[in-house]
Design an enzyme around this catalytic site. Structure first.
Site, PDB file in Angstrom:
ATOM      1  N   ARG A  29       0.830  -1.206   0.000  1.00 35.07           N
ATOM      2  CA  ARG A  29       0.000   0.000   0.000  1.00 35.07           C
ATOM      3  C   ARG A  29       0.866   1.258   0.000  1.00 35.07           C
ATOM      4  NH1 ARG A  29      -0.536   4.667   2.769  1.00 35.07           N
ATOM      5  NH2 ARG A  29      -0.088   3.525   4.695  1.00 35.07           N
ATOM      6  N   ASP A  30       1.518   1.534   1.090  1.00 35.59           N
ATOM      7  CA  ASP A  30       2.366   2.723   1.198  1.00 35.59           C
ATOM      8  C   ASP A  30       3.528   2.659   0.209  1.00 35.59           C
ATOM      9  OD1 ASP A  30       3.367   5.102   2.140  1.00 35.59           O
ATOM     10  OD2 ASP A  30       4.115   4.305   4.021  1.00 35.59           O
ATOM     11  N   HIS A 221       6.800   4.110  12.674  1.00 31.24           N
ATOM     12  CA  HIS A 221       6.814   4.102  11.205  1.00 31.24           C
ATOM     13  C   HIS A 221       7.859   5.120  10.749  1.00 31.24           C
ATOM     14  CE1 HIS A 221       4.430   3.746   7.280  1.00 31.24           C
ATOM     15  NE2 HIS A 221       5.300   4.718   7.028  1.00 31.24           N
ATOM     16  N   HIS A 223      10.889   6.715   8.213  1.00 31.04           N
ATOM     17  CA  HIS A 223      11.438   6.864   6.864  1.00 31.04           C
ATOM     18  C   HIS A 223      12.943   7.082   6.986  1.00 31.04           C
ATOM     19  CE1 HIS A 223       7.675   7.556   4.276  1.00 31.04           C
ATOM     20  NE2 HIS A 223       7.267   7.135   5.459  1.00 31.04           N
ATOM     21  N   CYS A 254       5.748   9.615   0.504  1.00 35.35           N
ATOM     22  CA  CYS A 254       4.478  10.263   0.792  1.00 35.35           C
ATOM     23  C   CYS A 254       4.172  11.236  -0.333  1.00 35.35           C
ATOM     24  CB  CYS A 254       4.517  10.997   2.131  1.00 35.35           C
ATOM     25  SG  CYS A 254       2.985  11.902   2.470  1.00 35.35           S
ATOM     26  N   ASN A 263      10.310   4.253   2.876  1.00 38.58           N
ATOM     27  CA  ASN A 263      10.141   3.694   4.212  1.00 38.58           C
ATOM     28  C   ASN A 263      11.354   2.856   4.603  1.00 38.58           C
ATOM     29  OD1 ASN A 263       7.164   4.214   4.892  1.00 38.58           O
ATOM     30  ND2 ASN A 263       7.010   3.322   2.851  1.00 38.58           N
TER      31      ASN A 263
END
Length: 315
Positions: A29-30, A221, A223, A254, A263
């Site tokens: 997804r991300d 989470h 990065h 993002c 990520n």
């Protein structure tokens, strides 16, 4: 102390760390949402199947956002049924009640809302103030909990914002507390532009604990914009956090924060955790092979250093 195998680190446990870490895999997804070329739904479904085959137990599948906002995820209605039978948890993002309706109609049992700690990002991402966004999420969370659905609350810009700079810890604590009081089961603390450092991570987690937020409800989470994702993860583990978000192959960023790079790579995370003797249940070899396979579909090598080291990918 375990004898190291070829391609695996020597396991040397450290005191004060969780015995097991649950990896919340966000690559499907991300990781893929920013790809300019649309990835076919069949490739996405196979990616998720391969990730499930590595031993990952939580794989974020897709997002039920309006297609015009994230065109890459316009196939959510086709993708979710294709993977729903897998024996893993498949959380999905739901930005509003309409998104929740779509997710529930397909049988989703884990959903997530996506809030911001800063006004600038709330405006850019949701076209709302922080308070307006929370008000929008409240009925979503309430309805999901009424359906006995697990709800995760993502909180972006917990450490720094590209428009506002450093984000005060009390502001982050306030929004976290609001999400938890709303009914969220879990909070994921996002370092959306990768500016956090270990001391900052420790300070935020300490403040959250003092505000009555249980560490068992927290995930991180990170990065890797400035190469700090693993050191920040270790700082979180030292504070008792046992859920870490990561993206296979280091995919993702993002779309609303131009300085956000990929990520934390799941392979890099697993390498570190295995070296610390922390159980993840993940087969690193299968995971590397999966990321190499996905990188071939995307037409570029994985940015993960562990993937490159173990697969001999071309630089």
């Amino acid at each position: 102390m375990n004898t190291p195998e070829l391609g695996l680190p020597m396991a040397v446990p450290a005191e004060g760390l969780p015995a097991r870490v649950r990896i919340h895999e966000v690559g499907a997804r991300d990781g893929l949402q920013n790809e300019k070329a649309v990835v076919p739904v069949e490739v996405k479904a196979e990616f998720i199947r391969r990730l499930a085959g590595t031993g990952l137990t939580t794989i974020e599948a897709t997002s039920f956002v309006h297609p015009k906002w994230v065109p890459q995820l316009a196939d959510a209605e086709d993708l979710y049924p294709a993977v729903a039978g897998l024996p893993v948890s498949l959380p999905v993002l739901v930005p509003n009640e309409r998104g929740l309706d779509r997710a529930l109609a397909l049988g989703a049992r884990r959903v997530a809302v996506f809030a911001s700690a800063t006004e600038s990002f709330a405006k850019a991402n949701l076209n709302r103030t922080v308070d307006e966004a929370l008000a929008m999420f409240e009925p979503v969370v309430r309805r999901a909990k009424a359906e006995d659905v697990h709800v995760r609350g993502y909180l972006s810009m917990c450490f720094g914002d590209p428009w506002e700079g450093a984000v005060p810890v009390p502001r982050v604590v306030k929004v976290c507390r609001a999400l938890l009081d709303m009914g969220c089961d879990e909070l994921s603390l996002g370092d959306t532009i990768g500016v956090a450092t270990p001391g900052h991570v420790t300070a935020l987690l300490t403040a959250l604990t003092e505000a009555g937020v249980p560490v068992s409800a927290l995930a991180v989470h990170f990065h890797d914009t400035y190469g700090q994702a693993l050191s920040n993860t270790l700082a979180a583990l030292q504070r008792g956090v046992a859920t870490v978000d990561a993206s296979a192959g280091g995919l993702g960023g993002c779309p609303y924060a131009k300085s956000a790079t990929g990520n934390l790579a799941t392979e890099d995370l697993v390498w570190m955790l295995q070296g610390l003797g922390i159980d993840t249940g993940v087969d690193l070899g299968r995971l590397v092979a999966t990321s190499v396979w996905m990188a071939a579909h995307l037409g570029r090598p994985s940015p993960s250093r562990t993937v490159r080291a173990l697969s001999h990918q071309e630089q």
